[in-house]
Write a protein that holds these residues in place. Structure first.
Motif, mmCIF file in Angstrom:
data_model
loop_
_atom_site.group_PDB
_atom_site.id
_atom_site.type_symbol
_atom_site.label_atom_id
_atom_site.label_comp_id
_atom_site.label_asym_id
_atom_site.label_seq_id
_atom_site.Cartn_x
_atom_site.Cartn_y
_atom_site.Cartn_z
ATOM 1 N N HIS A 176 0.790 -1.236 0.000
ATOM 2 C CA HIS A 176 0.000 0.000 0.000
ATOM 3 C C HIS A 176 0.822 1.286 0.000
ATOM 4 O O HIS A 176 0.259 2.368 0.207
ATOM 5 C CB HIS A 176 -0.929 0.010 1.217
ATOM 6 C CG HIS A 176 -1.961 -1.073 1.205
ATOM 7 N ND1 HIS A 176 -2.964 -1.164 0.258
ATOM 8 C CD2 HIS A 176 -2.143 -2.146 2.035
ATOM 9 C CE1 HIS A 176 -3.718 -2.209 0.507
ATOM 10 N NE2 HIS A 176 -3.245 -2.835 1.570
ATOM 11 N N HIS A 177 2.132 1.233 -0.243
ATOM 12 C CA HIS A 177 2.930 2.454 -0.100
ATOM 13 C C HIS A 177 2.687 3.479 -1.204
ATOM 14 O O HIS A 177 3.190 4.604 -1.122
ATOM 15 C CB HIS A 177 4.431 2.116 -0.008
ATOM 16 C CG HIS A 177 5.046 1.640 -1.286
ATOM 17 N ND1 HIS A 177 4.954 0.330 -1.720
ATOM 18 C CD2 HIS A 177 5.766 2.293 -2.240
ATOM 19 C CE1 HIS A 177 5.596 0.201 -2.867
ATOM 20 N NE2 HIS A 177 6.096 1.377 -3.207
ATOM 21 N N HIS A 178 1.903 3.123 -2.220
ATOM 22 C CA HIS A 178 1.541 4.106 -3.255
ATOM 23 C C HIS A 178 0.080 4.539 -3.160
ATOM 24 O O HIS A 178 -0.430 5.201 -4.078
ATOM 25 C CB HIS A 178 1.836 3.561 -4.654
ATOM 26 C CG HIS A 178 3.269 3.723 -5.061
ATOM 27 N ND1 HIS A 178 3.871 4.955 -5.227
ATOM 28 C CD2 HIS A 178 4.237 2.797 -5.331
ATOM 29 C CE1 HIS A 178 5.137 4.788 -5.583
ATOM 30 N NE2 HIS A 178 5.377 3.486 -5.653
ATOM 31 N N GLU A 179 -0.592 4.171 -2.069
ATOM 32 C CA GLU A 179 -1.921 4.739 -1.818
ATOM 33 C C GLU A 179 -1.749 6.213 -1.439
ATOM 34 O O GLU A 179 -0.679 6.643 -1.002
ATOM 35 C CB GLU A 179 -2.617 3.982 -0.686
ATOM 36 C CG GLU A 179 -2.730 2.479 -0.865
ATOM 37 C CD GLU A 179 -3.783 2.045 -1.869
ATOM 38 O OE1 GLU A 179 -4.437 2.940 -2.484
ATOM 39 O OE2 GLU A 179 -3.955 0.831 -2.051
ATOM 40 N N ALA A 201 8.699 8.734 3.248
ATOM 41 C CA ALA A 201 10.140 8.524 3.065
ATOM 42 C C ALA A 201 10.473 8.293 1.591
ATOM 43 O O ALA A 201 11.461 8.829 1.068
ATOM 44 C CB ALA A 201 10.593 7.328 3.902
ATOM 45 N N ASP A 202 9.641 7.529 0.894
ATOM 46 C CA ASP A 202 9.845 7.229 -0.525
ATOM 47 C C ASP A 202 9.737 8.502 -1.368
ATOM 48 O O ASP A 202 10.571 8.765 -2.241
ATOM 49 C CB ASP A 202 8.803 6.196 -0.961
ATOM 50 C CG ASP A 202 8.986 5.738 -2.401
ATOM 51 O OD1 ASP A 202 10.126 5.783 -2.895
ATOM 52 O OD2 ASP A 202 7.986 5.343 -3.017
ATOM 53 N N ALA A 203 8.717 9.313 -1.098
ATOM 54 C CA ALA A 203 8.524 10.541 -1.871
ATOM 55 C C ALA A 203 9.692 11.506 -1.667
ATOM 56 O O ALA A 203 10.182 12.120 -2.621
ATOM 57 C CB ALA A 203 7.210 11.200 -1.467
ATOM 58 N N PHE A 204 10.133 11.642 -0.416
ATOM 59 C CA PHE A 204 11.247 12.560 -0.146
ATOM 60 C C PHE A 204 12.500 12.126 -0.894
ATOM 61 O O PHE A 204 13.177 12.945 -1.534
ATOM 62 C CB PHE A 204 11.526 12.637 1.352
ATOM 63 C CG PHE A 204 12.719 13.486 1.683
ATOM 64 C CD1 PHE A 204 12.600 14.865 1.745
ATOM 65 C CD2 PHE A 204 13.957 12.910 1.912
ATOM 66 C CE1 PHE A 204 13.705 15.658 2.032
ATOM 67 C CE2 PHE A 204 15.061 13.692 2.202
ATOM 68 C CZ PHE A 204 14.941 15.067 2.256
ATOM 69 N N ASP A 205 12.829 10.828 -0.823
ATOM 70 C CA ASP A 205 14.045 10.374 -1.488
ATOM 71 C C ASP A 205 13.921 10.477 -3.003
ATOM 72 O O ASP A 205 14.895 10.807 -3.684
ATOM 73 C CB ASP A 205 14.371 8.931 -1.093
ATOM 74 C CG ASP A 205 15.732 8.509 -1.609
ATOM 75 O OD1 ASP A 205 16.744 8.997 -1.063
ATOM 76 O OD2 ASP A 205 15.786 7.733 -2.571
ATOM 77 N N ALA A 206 12.722 10.224 -3.539
ATOM 78 C CA ALA A 206 12.522 10.337 -4.992
ATOM 79 C C ALA A 206 12.729 11.773 -5.452
ATOM 80 O O ALA A 206 13.347 12.028 -6.494
ATOM 81 C CB ALA A 206 11.127 9.849 -5.359
#
Length: 266
Positions: free
Chosen positions: A217-220, A246-251
C-alpha cells in the motif's frame, strides 16, 4: 527445588537469605548503568531523540541479568555447601541452554538480514537509476518512526518495509525501469503493478509482519487517488503512510532518468 535437593545445608545457613538482597541490588545496578550507557551511545552516535533513546532499555535487560545474577549466587552457595564444586557445576547446564537459545536467535536474525539484502541487491541490479534508494528509504522510515515514538520492535519491522518497498520491481520488465523519458499510460499501468508483485514475493516471509502491508500500500494516497486499491485516510496502514513519505522525499531529492534531483531545502 534445586536448592532443596542439592544443598540443604546451604539453605539452612542463616547467611543465604540475607545474600539475596545485595545480589539483586548488584544486578539491578549493573542493568541501570548498562541502560544509561546504551542510551547515551544511541543519542551521541546514532542521533536518537533523547526522549525515546532510553525507552525500554532497562526493562529489557533487567530480567536476563537478574536471572544470571541468581545463577551466579546459586553456584557460589552450592560451591560452599557440603556437596562442593561438582554440585555447583550443575548450574552450568541451564546456562548452556540459555546460551544456545541466544545463539539461535542471533543466527535467525542474521538469516533475516541476509534474505533482505539479497532481495534489495536484486532490485538495485535491475533498476540502476534507483540504486541505493531502498536503503535510504529504510533509514528515513526509521527516522520518522523515532519521531513518532514507535517502539523499537515496530521500528525494526518498519525498516524492513522501507528497504523492501520496491521489491515488486523484480516483476516489471527491465526496459520500462530503465526507459529514458516519460512513460506512456500503458507503461505506467504496468509499473503500477509493482506493489502487488512485491506483496506476492514477500507474502510467505513471516518475520516481515506489518511490513507486507506497507509494501502493498505504499503508493496509496490520503485523498484516495493512489494505487493499487484507492484506499484513503486511515484506511491506509500506518507503515504504508510512513514509507510513502520517506519514498517521496528520497525520490524528489534523487536524480532520475526523467528529471534532476530537487535540492533538500526545496
Amino acid at each position: 527445588e534445586v536448592f532443596r535437593a542439592l544443598a540443604p545445608h546451604a539453605l539452612a545457613a542463616p547467611r543465604f537469605p540475607v545474600l539475596l538482597l545485595p545480589a539483586a541490588a548488584a544486578a539491578a545496578t549493573f542493568c541501570a548503568v548498562l541502560a544509561a550507557l546504551d542510551g547515551g551511545v544511541l543519542v551521541a552516535a546514532e542521533r536518537h531523540p533523547p526522549r525515546t533513546a532510553w525507552r525500554g532499555l532497562l526493562t529489557r535487560s533487567l530480567g536476563p541479568h537478574l536471572v544470571h545474577g541468581l545463577a551466579g549466587l546459586m553456584m557460589a552457595v552450592l560451591w560452599r555447601s557440603a556437596y562442593g564444586p561438582p554440585a555447583a557445576l550443575l548450574v552450568l547446564l541451564p546456562m548452556c541452554l540459555s546460551a544456545w537459545v541466544f545463539d539461535r536467535y542471533h543466527r535467525e536474525r542474521a538469516a533475516h538480514q541476509a534474505t533482505i539484502r539479497a532481495l534489495v541487491q536484486a532490485v538495485d541490479i535491475k533498476d540502476r537509476y534507483t540504486r541505493g534508494h531502498s536503503e535510504r528509504v529504510g533509514r528515513a522510515s526509521v527516522m520518522i518512526a523515532r519521531e513518532l515514538g514507535m517502539p523499537d520492535d515496530r521500528t525494526e519491522v518498519l525498516r524492513f518495509a522501507g528497504i523492501l518497498h520496491d521489491v515488486g520491481k523484480l516483476g516489471v520488465p527491465t526496459r520500462l525501469l530503465r526507459k529514458d523519458g516519460p512513460l506512456t499510460p500503458e507503461e505506467r499501468r504496468v509499473i503500477e503493478l509493482h506493489p502487488e508483485y512485491g506483496h506476492e514475493i514477500v507474502r510467505g516471509i513471516g518475520f516481515l509482519g506489518e511490513a507486507r502491508a506497507a509494501i502493498l500500500h505504499h503508493h496509496e494516497r490520503l485523498d484516495g487517488r493512489g494505487y493499487p486499491y484507492g484506499l484513503s485516510g486511515h484506511q491506509i496502514p500506518e507503515f504504508a503512510r510512513v514509507v510513502a513519505v520517506a519514498d517521496a522525499f528520497d525520490a524528489m531529492t534523487s536524480t532520475r532518468s526523467y528529471r534532476r534531483a530537487r535540492p533538500v531545502p526545496a
